[in-house]
Design a protein around this motif. Structure first.
Motif, short mmCIF file in Angstrom:
data_model
loop_
_atom_site.label_atom_id
_atom_site.label_comp_id
_atom_site.label_asym_id
_atom_site.label_seq_id
_atom_site.Cartn_x
_atom_site.Cartn_y
_atom_site.Cartn_z
N GLN A 10 23.05 17.32 5.87
CA GLN A 10 23.27 15.89 5.60
C GLN A 10 21.97 15.21 5.17
N ASP B 84 21.43 16.13 1.61
CA ASP B 84 22.32 15.36 0.73
C ASP B 84 21.68 14.03 0.34
N TYR C 63 38.57 7.61 -3.18
CA TYR C 63 37.42 6.80 -3.60
C TYR C 63 37.83 5.84 -4.72
N THR D 58 39.59 18.26 -2.03
CA THR D 58 38.45 17.61 -2.69
C THR D 58 38.95 16.55 -3.68
N ILE E 136 28.25 8.95 -4.66
CA ILE E 136 29.23 9.21 -3.60
C ILE E 136 29.83 10.59 -3.83
N PHE E 137 29.74 11.46 -2.84
CA PHE E 137 30.20 12.83 -3.06
C PHE E 137 31.28 13.24 -2.06
N VAL E 138 31.91 14.37 -2.38
CA VAL E 138 32.91 14.96 -1.47
C VAL E 138 32.21 16.11 -0.73
N ALA E 139 32.13 16.01 0.58
CA ALA E 139 31.27 16.91 1.37
C ALA E 139 31.99 18.22 1.68
N SER F 73 26.42 8.39 -0.12
CA SER F 73 27.24 8.71 1.04
C SER F 73 28.32 9.72 0.66
N GLY F 74 29.04 10.22 1.67
CA GLY F 74 30.08 11.21 1.39
C GLY F 74 31.09 11.29 2.52
N GLN G 125 34.07 14.15 4.21
CA GLN G 125 34.50 15.56 4.21
C GLN G 125 35.95 15.70 3.76
N GLN H 93 30.02 18.09 -3.58
CA GLN H 93 28.72 18.55 -3.07
C GLN H 93 28.40 19.98 -3.51
#
Ligand code: TYM
Length: 348
Positions: free
Chosen positions: A145, A148, A80, A73, A52-55, A21-22, A24, A95
């Motif tokens: 998405q 991703d 998180y 970011t 888990i990412f930063v979109a 998941s991510g 923004q 991302q």
């Protein structure tokens, strides 16, 4: 359009379970993001391999100040970790540092159908009356998405309710890809994890509007960086009605603001709304709001404090993001290589 009737079935994915998941980096995080997403990430990392990412690629679908984006970011990464994500357990990364997202997204642009994207309600909300002035990226956003998620062959996607339609599109793209390229079970058909009372947190000023970063009133939301005093003041000022809390969920459902506050209480306490009603039915907001404020401060103030601590040492956050990006690339590259082969590209 291809004739899917003659193509092989979508198939059943038999690979390992994985969470992705991510969020923004396009503004301060709020209680909705925390309850709808961050809390779930933290819980899942103990059960399943978690990415888990930063979109940030998604964030630039609307204008972002280049001088601020990298810091935004870091702020999401700090949120998180402050909410309990452990960088030694979960893979945390930006991302844009994993180019496979963008590359797979292009291929998916050629799999997704225009009619599918035309149905996306979030584009309609975000573009408003000025559709022709929106970026093309805002329109194809849900395709990115899907990339991703599927570039990691993720099987579970924890999100708030507003992402449900995007997840349905991801499932459609996965199925059509498997079908069209004669690769049954190649991509999983991922399950959205949406349930729970925190899946749709509403504005504190209007029970019919979603709690959102873009609401002009700061009193509409509790930000993760709010102080204990801010949090208590916002709960105190939250819009309510004059009635005491009801006995049943049916009666509660007819009172949007009361329903929202009970939902927030339940999500923060890790309970069901019915359990909260069992404790507070017949009591007025003069009793309920102080209890909610106390619970919210107890849960969220330490998160804000940890965030501020982490942001005081950007080098540590950068090292976590760099290491996460490396791990993410290792996981994403084989999928993209297989996809290129399936599509039939030269040299793949
Ligand atoms: P974003 O950045 O708008 O929101 C991040 C997460 O917070 C959830 N959320 C809420 N949950 C409950 N109540 C609310 N009021 C509320 N507001 C936001 C969102 O549902 C989301 O889970 N498109 C995504 C980011 C994304 C993504 C992905 C997510 C890009 N690629 C792949 C999952 C998988 C977004 O804009 O979330």
């Amino acid at each position: 359009m291809t004739d899917q009737a003659e193509k092989p079935p979508v198939g059943v994915y038999s690979g390992p379970s994985r969470v992705l998941s991510g969020v923004q980096p396009s503004g301060a995080l709020h209680l909705g993001n925390y309850l709808g997403a961050l809390v779930k990430f933290t819980r899942l990392q103990h059960e399943i391999d978690t990415f888990i990412f930063v979109a940030d690629l998604h964030a630039i679908t609307v204008w972002q100040d280049p001088a601020a984006l990298a810091q935004q970011t870091r702020e999401i990464a700090a949120a998180y970790i402050a909410s309990g994500l452990d960088p030694d357990k979960a893979t945390i990364f930006p991302q844009s540092a994993v180019r496979e997202h963008a590359e797979l997204s292009w291929i998916f642009n050629c799999v997704a159908r225009l009619g599918w994207l035309d149905r996306m309600t979030q584009f309609k909300e975000k573009s408003g009356k000025h559709k022709e002035r929106s970026s093309v990226g805002l329109y194809t956003y849900p395709v990115l998405q899907a990339a991703d998620i599927l570039v990691y062959k993720a099987t579970h996607v924890p999100v708030g309710e507003d992402q449900k339609q995007h997840l349905e599109l991801t499932r459609d793209i996965a199925g059509k890809f498997n079908h069209d390229f004669n690769a049954p079970g190649f991509f999983p058909i991922p399950d959205p994890l949406i349930q729970g009372p925190g899946a749709r947190v509403m504005s504190l000023r209007d029970g019919s509007a979603k709690m959102s970063k873009s609401d002009p009133s700061d009193y509409s939301r509790i930000n993760l960086t709010d102080t204990a005093d801010d949090i208590a003041a916002k709960v105190k000022k939250a819009r309510t009605d004059p009635e005491p809390l009801p006995e049943t969920l049916e009666e509660l459902a007819a009172r949007a603001e009361a329903d929202n506050l009970v939902g927030i209480f339940a999500a923060l306490a890790g309970k069901a709304k019915a359990e909260v009603l069992a404790d507070y039915a017949g009591k007025g907001f003069g009793t309920f709001k102080p209890a909610l404020a106390e619970l919210a401060v107890e849960t969220l103030a330490p998160v804000g404090e940890r965030m501020r601590g982490l942001l005081g040492d950007p080098a540590v956050l950068d090292a976590i993001l760099a290491k996460g990006a490396e791990k993410a690339r290792e996981a994403a590259a084989p999928t993209l290589a297989e996809v290129k082969k399936l599509v039939g590209f030269w040299g793949a």
